[in-house]
Design a protein around this motif. Structure first.
Motif, mmCIF file in Angstrom:
data_model
loop_
_atom_site.group_PDB
_atom_site.id
_atom_site.type_symbol
_atom_site.label_atom_id
_atom_site.label_comp_id
_atom_site.label_asym_id
_atom_site.label_seq_id
_atom_site.Cartn_x
_atom_site.Cartn_y
_atom_site.Cartn_z
ATOM 1 N N LYS A 46 77.802 73.961 19.823
ATOM 2 C CA LYS A 46 77.922 73.734 21.266
ATOM 3 C C LYS A 46 79.264 74.671 21.637
ATOM 4 O O LYS A 46 78.749 75.447 22.855
ATOM 5 N N ASP A 47 79.865 74.972 20.762
ATOM 6 C CA ASP A 47 80.960 75.989 21.084
ATOM 7 C C ASP A 47 80.955 77.072 20.114
ATOM 8 O O ASP A 47 81.682 78.164 20.376
ATOM 9 N N MET A 48 80.011 77.062 19.262
ATOM 10 C CA MET A 48 79.614 78.519 18.315
ATOM 11 C C MET A 48 78.146 78.839 18.467
ATOM 12 O O MET A 48 77.093 78.569 17.722
ATOM 13 N N PRO A 49 78.024 79.757 19.476
ATOM 14 C CA PRO A 49 76.714 80.304 19.943
ATOM 15 C C PRO A 49 75.841 80.955 18.735
ATOM 16 O O PRO A 49 74.671 80.970 18.863
ATOM 17 N N ASN A 50 76.557 81.521 17.850
ATOM 18 C CA ASN A 50 75.989 82.267 16.694
ATOM 19 C C ASN A 50 75.549 81.296 15.592
ATOM 20 O O ASN A 50 74.991 81.782 14.600
ATOM 21 N N LEU A 51 75.597 79.901 15.595
ATOM 22 C CA LEU A 51 75.627 79.263 14.846
ATOM 23 C C LEU A 51 73.860 78.493 14.648
ATOM 24 O O LEU A 51 73.459 77.992 15.513
ATOM 25 N N GLY A 52 73.234 78.606 13.423
ATOM 26 C CA GLY A 52 71.942 78.514 13.324
ATOM 27 C C GLY A 52 71.913 77.001 12.096
ATOM 28 O O GLY A 52 72.473 77.658 11.105
ATOM 29 N N ILE A 53 70.989 76.397 12.065
ATOM 30 C CA ILE A 53 70.932 75.392 10.900
ATOM 31 C C ILE A 53 69.528 75.886 10.139
ATOM 32 O O ILE A 53 68.441 75.695 10.889
ATOM 33 N N TRP A 54 69.677 75.608 8.855
ATOM 34 C CA TRP A 54 68.514 76.069 8.174
ATOM 35 C C TRP A 54 68.394 75.210 6.854
ATOM 36 O O TRP A 54 69.229 74.565 6.567
ATOM 37 N N PHE A 55 67.297 74.964 6.200
ATOM 38 C CA PHE A 55 67.183 73.994 4.979
ATOM 39 C C PHE A 55 66.609 75.110 3.867
ATOM 40 O O PHE A 55 65.211 75.381 3.951
ATOM 41 N N PRO A 56 67.363 75.363 2.762
ATOM 42 C CA PRO A 56 66.865 76.232 1.730
ATOM 43 C C PRO A 56 65.703 75.597 1.029
ATOM 44 O O PRO A 56 65.469 74.131 0.834
ATOM 45 N N ALA A 57 64.702 76.460 0.722
ATOM 46 C CA ALA A 57 63.561 75.857 -0.250
ATOM 47 C C ALA A 57 63.363 76.869 -1.413
ATOM 48 O O ALA A 57 63.750 77.885 -1.471
ATOM 49 N N LYS A 58 62.794 76.320 -2.580
ATOM 50 C CA LYS A 58 62.638 76.953 -3.743
ATOM 51 C C LYS A 58 61.257 77.684 -3.232
ATOM 52 O O LYS A 58 60.510 77.259 -2.688
ATOM 53 N N ALA A 59 61.205 78.883 -3.737
ATOM 54 C CA ALA A 59 60.081 79.899 -3.550
ATOM 55 C C ALA A 59 58.823 79.268 -3.663
ATOM 56 O O ALA A 59 58.468 78.449 -4.409
ATOM 57 N N GLY A 60 57.864 79.297 -2.548
ATOM 58 C CA GLY A 60 56.516 78.711 -2.538
ATOM 59 C C GLY A 60 56.503 77.232 -2.113
ATOM 60 O O GLY A 60 55.557 76.507 -2.225
ATOM 61 N N ALA A 61 57.790 76.427 -1.846
ATOM 62 C CA ALA A 61 57.743 75.018 -1.476
ATOM 63 C C ALA A 61 58.308 75.041 -0.178
ATOM 64 O O ALA A 61 58.809 76.014 0.397
ATOM 65 N N LYS A 62 58.229 73.555 0.319
ATOM 66 C CA LYS A 62 58.644 73.094 1.679
ATOM 67 C C LYS A 62 60.206 73.337 1.363
ATOM 68 O O LYS A 62 60.916 72.869 0.456
ATOM 69 N N PRO A 63 60.954 73.418 2.795
ATOM 70 C CA PRO A 63 62.192 73.234 2.825
ATOM 71 C C PRO A 63 62.503 71.659 2.440
ATOM 72 O O PRO A 63 61.730 70.920 3.038
ATOM 73 N N THR A 64 63.568 71.311 1.811
ATOM 74 C CA THR A 64 64.077 69.995 1.679
ATOM 75 C C THR A 64 65.335 69.644 2.081
ATOM 76 O O THR A 64 66.249 70.428 2.453
ATOM 77 N N THR A 65 65.527 68.410 2.132
ATOM 78 C CA THR A 65 67.141 67.729 2.540
ATOM 79 C C THR A 65 67.076 66.405 2.203
ATOM 80 O O THR A 65 65.927 65.702 1.637
ATOM 81 N N PHE A 66 68.117 65.834 2.132
ATOM 82 C CA PHE A 66 68.132 64.616 1.938
ATOM 83 C C PHE A 66 69.287 63.738 2.682
ATOM 84 O O PHE A 66 70.210 64.604 3.579
ATOM 85 N N ALA A 67 69.203 62.379 3.178
ATOM 86 C CA ALA A 67 70.138 61.720 3.896
ATOM 87 C C ALA A 67 71.388 61.876 3.472
ATOM 88 O O ALA A 67 71.836 61.584 2.251
ATOM 89 N N LEU A 68 72.331 62.223 4.336
ATOM 90 C CA LEU A 68 73.950 62.216 3.677
ATOM 91 C C LEU A 68 74.591 61.582 4.780
ATOM 92 O O LEU A 68 75.354 62.203 5.745
ATOM 93 N N PRO A 69 74.344 60.356 4.848
ATOM 94 C CA PRO A 69 75.224 59.456 6.153
ATOM 95 C C PRO A 69 76.843 59.260 5.767
ATOM 96 O O PRO A 69 77.404 59.526 4.747
#
Length: 353
Positions: free
Chosen positions: A242-265
């Motif tokens: 909201k205060d950092m206009p150049n900030l984008g969020i992304w999720f790394p993937a292994k080459a040829g695979a889907k991007p992944t993440t996991f819950a980190l509550p």
């Protein structure tokens, strides 16, 4: 680490000592009756400008109960270590950390069982079966990049080893910060085990700026262009954007695979032998209250921990869109909790850290 707008913890200690003295002299004051509750928490939920979820929840809680929240923040591991050091003279009432540090806190005898009101609406995977802790804000691990310098977001881990990113990457320290530990967890998942993950992180080290005890201070560096990529988590980084206009969020993937993440509550627990246990219970109840949980997305940029809360605000819609196409896996937290020190040691060896 974000700056805290708090009285020094020493002031809390002094107040407790004074209350105990008055009680011993036959006065009416006692530490357990003080209108205060102390929270040790991983960073991310307090706003840079006093506009975060914690800011609103703590203000509303104090207005409703008259109980003042004394707040101390840092990396998840740092907060657990502090609580361990103070175990013979407990200063904290409520501990909030990311996994696997909440499980680590429990294994060190820091937590006592308490099921807050509303915790029956939290998924079983997001709370302890023995009520030692429960998630108060759901969240996911992620990375950030500078949208101004990089016209498109990176997509794979391999891209980060390119010369373009030399001294332009930084991630928080595994074993100290929750999000830093998450780098290890995701790398081991994506690369298929400890050894290939360490091989990759050894290679990545050529572009890594160095350690960081807390993740919260990395996003501002990315926004300014000092870094091109850093680790983080969706809730914290979305709120920061909201205060950092150049900030984008992304999720790394292994080459040829889907991007992944996991819950980190963000998981909260009542501390054993807490000086203000009753107040700690009230705060945990309040954090899981219907209104506080509705504020998770609208105010905090996170995901409600309660499955009966259906957020429809603009932030909730944007967050849902961000997660589209990202594969969510469930780490083996039991294995990670048992073997965390070994994984961190392997990372230190691989990276020379």
């Amino acid at each position: 680490m974000r700056k805290s707008h708090l009285k020094p913890l020493a002031a809390v200690t002094g107040a407790l000592a004074l209350a105990a003295t008055l009680s011993a002299c036959g006065g009416s004051s006692a530490a357990s009756d003080e209108k205060v509750v102390t929270v040790y928490s991983a960073d991310g939920l307090k706003g840079e400008n006093g506009d975060g979820w914690y800011d609103k929840v703590f203000k509303d809680f104090e207005k409703k109960t008259g109980i003042k929240v004394e707040y101390v923040e840092g990396g998840s591991g740092e907060m657990v270590q502090r609580a361990v050091r103070e175990k013979s003279n407990t200063q904290v009432d409520v501990l909030v950390t990311l996994p696997p540090f909440i499980q680590q806190a429990d294994s060190k005898g820091l937590l006592t069982a308490y099921a807050p009101a509303g915790s029956d609406q939290v998924d079983a995977a997001d709370k302890a079966s023995d009520a030692k802790w429960t998630s108060v804000v759901n969240n996911y691990f992620g990375f950030v990049y500078n949208k101004k310098e990089l016209k498109t977001a990176p997509t794979t881990w391999d891209e980060l080893t390119d010369g373009t990113y030399q001294e332009k990457i930084q991630y928080s320290t595994p074993g100290v910060a929750g999000d830093g530990t998450a780098v290890l967890i995701k790398a081991m998942h994506d690369f298929g085990g400890k050894e290939p993950a360490m091989e990759y992180l050894k290679k990545l080290q050529a572009n890594n700026v160095g350690p960081s005890a807390s993740t919260g201070k990395l996003a501002p560096k990315v926004d300014k262009g000092e870094l091109l990529v850093a680790n983080g988590d969706v809730q914290m980084n979305y709120a920061q954007s909201k205060d950092m206009p150049n900030l984008g969020i992304w999720f790394p993937a292994k080459a040829g695979a889907k991007p992944t993440t996991f819950a980190l509550p963000y998981a909260a627990g009542l501390v054993s032998k807490a000086p203000h246990s009753a107040n700690g219970k009230k705060l945990l109840d309040f954090m899981l209250s219907e209104q506080a949980q509705k504020d998770v997305s609208e105010v905090g940029g996170g995901f409600s921990a309660r499955k009966d809360i259906e957020a429809t605000d603009a932030n909730a819609i944007a967050l849902s869109k961000l997660m589209n196409g990202v594969e969510v896996f469930e780490p083996d937290w039991s294995d990670i909790g048992t073997n965390l020190d070994g994984y961190v040691d392997a990372w230190k060896t691989a990276t020379g850290s």
